[in-house]
Motif scaffolding. Structure first.
Motif, mmCIF file in Angstrom:
data_model
loop_
_atom_site.group_PDB
_atom_site.id
_atom_site.type_symbol
_atom_site.label_atom_id
_atom_site.label_comp_id
_atom_site.label_asym_id
_atom_site.label_seq_id
_atom_site.Cartn_x
_atom_site.Cartn_y
_atom_site.Cartn_z
ATOM 1 N N ARG B 123 1.027 -1.154 0.032
ATOM 2 C CA ARG B 123 -0.059 -0.011 -0.057
ATOM 3 C C ARG B 123 0.897 1.073 0.030
ATOM 4 O O ARG B 123 1.968 1.178 0.682
ATOM 5 C CB ARG B 123 -0.897 0.019 1.203
ATOM 6 N N TRP B 124 0.192 2.027 -0.674
ATOM 7 C CA TRP B 124 0.987 3.387 -0.801
ATOM 8 C C TRP B 124 -0.017 4.603 -0.355
ATOM 9 O O TRP B 124 -1.006 4.896 -0.886
ATOM 10 C CB TRP B 124 1.298 4.071 -2.409
ATOM 11 N N ASP B 125 0.672 5.064 0.935
ATOM 12 C CA ASP B 125 -0.552 6.088 1.568
ATOM 13 C C ASP B 125 -1.908 5.354 1.739
ATOM 14 O O ASP B 125 -2.888 5.820 1.703
ATOM 15 C CB ASP B 125 -0.707 7.418 0.860
ATOM 16 N N GLY B 126 -1.748 3.906 2.172
ATOM 17 C CA GLY B 126 -2.998 3.579 2.537
ATOM 18 C C GLY B 126 -3.650 2.860 1.376
ATOM 19 O O GLY B 126 -4.628 1.782 1.465
ATOM 20 N N THR B 127 -3.347 3.197 0.082
ATOM 21 C CA THR B 127 -3.958 2.764 -1.191
ATOM 22 C C THR B 127 -3.492 1.400 -1.524
ATOM 23 O O THR B 127 -2.183 1.570 -1.948
ATOM 24 C CB THR B 127 -4.165 3.693 -2.141
ATOM 25 N N ILE B 129 -1.291 -0.995 -4.085
ATOM 26 C CA ILE B 129 -0.781 -0.807 -5.421
ATOM 27 C C ILE B 129 -0.401 -2.133 -6.057
ATOM 28 O O ILE B 129 -0.258 -3.071 -5.314
ATOM 29 C CB ILE B 129 0.181 0.416 -5.481
#
Ligand SMILES: [Zn+2]
Ligand SMILES: [Zn+2]
Lengths: 142, 364
Positions: B123-127, B129
């Motif tokens: 996850r990148w800033d919670g999202t 990927i």
């Protein structure tokens, strides 16, 4: 390194050879093609055509350089190196077509009428190279 | 953790901080120790290979297993492993038919940027990927399917082992599964990471003459040291004429294209002898088409075929490649020309596309 480094150097060897071919016995074979035959060269990029002349002309065809202004029946596209090897008798046309060394466009069967006579034409190219002082081109790398 | 990421096609490769989840039931967490930098990663960055972004790059890695999922039985924490970017499922039509490299589920995972499970663990800033082809090895850690890891000896250097993950399996595999016979003459167009391993595979298979064509002097020298008997610099000599000279106009028995340029696939086909085979291994863009002489197929009995991942099945092939490496038949250390830290991955890509030759490896 390419055999012909410029269109001018290709014209000076192959162009003058084609001019000379107009004067040999086999020159009349051009009528069997039945139209203009164009050689498109890459490396160097240039074009030379054999344009059949009326039967009562002094010579059976004339040579033209550059972009065609008249209709062309049959074209053979190849690199200068491959063309040189072809006229030395070192290229099997069937193989060269299969390997895309020569790309033929138009009624190929017309050109096939010349094939049986090529063995008598190759020595003329070798003689020509000697005559124009380019016997250095007789040997290709092996 | 840090990871090399492409945020959008054509954007520069960036090192960013990501979160990584624990492995799912059939997954393992690998601490990366080495990761090769492959042209396919670059094609994903440029968009020539359309994969979902943002994405963690890297698919040619080796490391140490740190955690395993609840259903993992074969792999333990502490195992040294090589990662495979095709986690063949073993049960789809293609796997059952004997072509695990064409596994439908592994292909779906690659196209969707997920793991074999269909999940995303980064996850990148919670999202969540994507990761490159169910791996994503250009990161401090990777969570991958247990089918994506194969154990290696604990004393094998990770940098050398990492190359087994892509370039070696692809190149050696393609040669071993081709019709090469002892005494044959072979052509390799493109002597990069994959091509150099085709040279090695051809030598292992018993080829007598191996021709390598490459613009890079470094790659040509490497090819000679790994078994090539002739190298051609296409900037200097016409490759087809040089090949025909070398083979007395017959052409080569088996030709390989390892660049992914359609004109070079045609060169490989044109250089093959009557009855010979050309193998396309390099990956062109999905919308590229090829022009070759049609008469040559029947009249010359030529074969043009393809090879994906060298037809490899990592659990079967990695142990064999390790044995070939141990016995000295397969050389890995000479392939590595440059080493970088993860933070310098953008520089590694710059060097890759400038055509400096040899493999670049990120080491931890
Ligand atoms: Zn790769
Ligand atoms: Zn499968």
């Amino acid at each position: 390194m390419a055999i012909f480094e410029s269109p001018e150097s290709l014209h000076a060897v192959l162009g003058t050879f084609f001019e000379r071919l107009r004067q040999v016995d086999q020159a009349y074979l051009v009528y069997q093609i039945g139209g203009t035959l164009e050689f498109i060269f890459n490396k160097p990029s240039t074009r030379i055509r054999w344009i059949p002349q009326p039967p009562d002309s002094a010579l059976p065809f004339r040579i033209a350089y550059g972009e065609p202004t008249e209709p062309v029946l049959l074209t053979f596209e190849q690199d200068g190196d491959t063309a040189h090897r072809f006229w030395l008798g070192r290229v099997n046309l069937q193989q060269a077509l299969a390997r895309q060394q020569v790309i033929a466009r138009g009624p190929l069967s017309r050109a096939m009428k010349l094939i049986p006579h090529l063995d008598t034409i190759y020595p003329l190219y070798q003689e020509h190279l000697v005559a124009i002082g380019r016997s250095d081109l007789l040997e290709v790398r092996r | 953790m840090r990871a090399a990421v492409v945020s959008d096609y054509g954007e520069p490769v960036r090192i960013v901080s990501l979160e990584i989840d624990d492995p799912g039931p059939n997954e393992v967490l690998v601490e990366m120790r080495a990761s090769g930098v492959c042209h396919s990663d670059w094609h994903a960055v440029s968009g020539r290979l359309p994969l979902p972004v943002p994405m963690v790059l890297g698919h040619e890695g080796a490391g140490v297993v740190r955690k395993v999922g609840s259903r993992v039985r074969q792999i333990q924490p502490g195992d040294c492993v090589v990662l495979s970017w095709i986690p063949s499922c073993g049960s789809c039509w293609w796997c059952t038919d004997g072509h695990p490299e064409l596994c439908e589920r592994a292909n779906d995972a690659a196209v969707n940027g997920t793991l074999a499970s269909g999940d995303k663990r980064v996850r990148w800033d919670g999202t969540p990927i994507s990761v490159f082809s169910a791996t994503g090895t250009l990161a401090d850690f990777a969570v991958v399917s247990e089918r994506s890891v194969v154990t290696i000896p604990s004393d094998m250097p990770f940098e050398e082992a990492s190359l087994l993950g892509c370039a070696v399996q692809t190149g050696v595999g393609a040669a071993l599964r081709s019709p090469i016979r002892p005494g044959d003459t072979i052509l390799v167009v493109g002597a990069g990471g994959v091509g150099l391993n085709i040279v090695q595979g051809a030598r292992i298979r018993g080829a007598a003459k191996i021709i390598a064509v490459d613009l890079s002097a470094t790659n040509r020298e490497l090819a000679l040291s790994l078994g090539a008997t002739l190298t051609i610099n296409p900037a200097k000599d016409d490759p087809l004429l040089a090949i025909l000279d070398y083979t007395h106009d017959r052409g080569v028995d088996v030709a390989f294209e390892a660049v992914g340029q359609v004109e070079l696939v045609a060169l490989a086909f044109n250089a093959a002898r009557r009855g010979g085979t050309a193998v396309a291994i390099g990956v062109p863009a999905p919308n590229e088409n090829l022009s070759i002489n049609a008469f040559a197929f029947p009249s010359q009995e030529k074969t043009l075929t393809g090879s994906w991942y060298g037809g490899s099945f990592a659990p079967r092939d990695i142990p064999r490649l390790v044995e070939l490496w141990k016995s000295g038949h397969l050389r890995l250390a000479p392939l590595i020309k440059r080493r970088y830290r993860l933070d310098d991955t953008p520089k590694a890509f710059e060097d890759l596309i400038s055509g400096r030759g040899g493999r670049s490896v990120i080491a931890w």
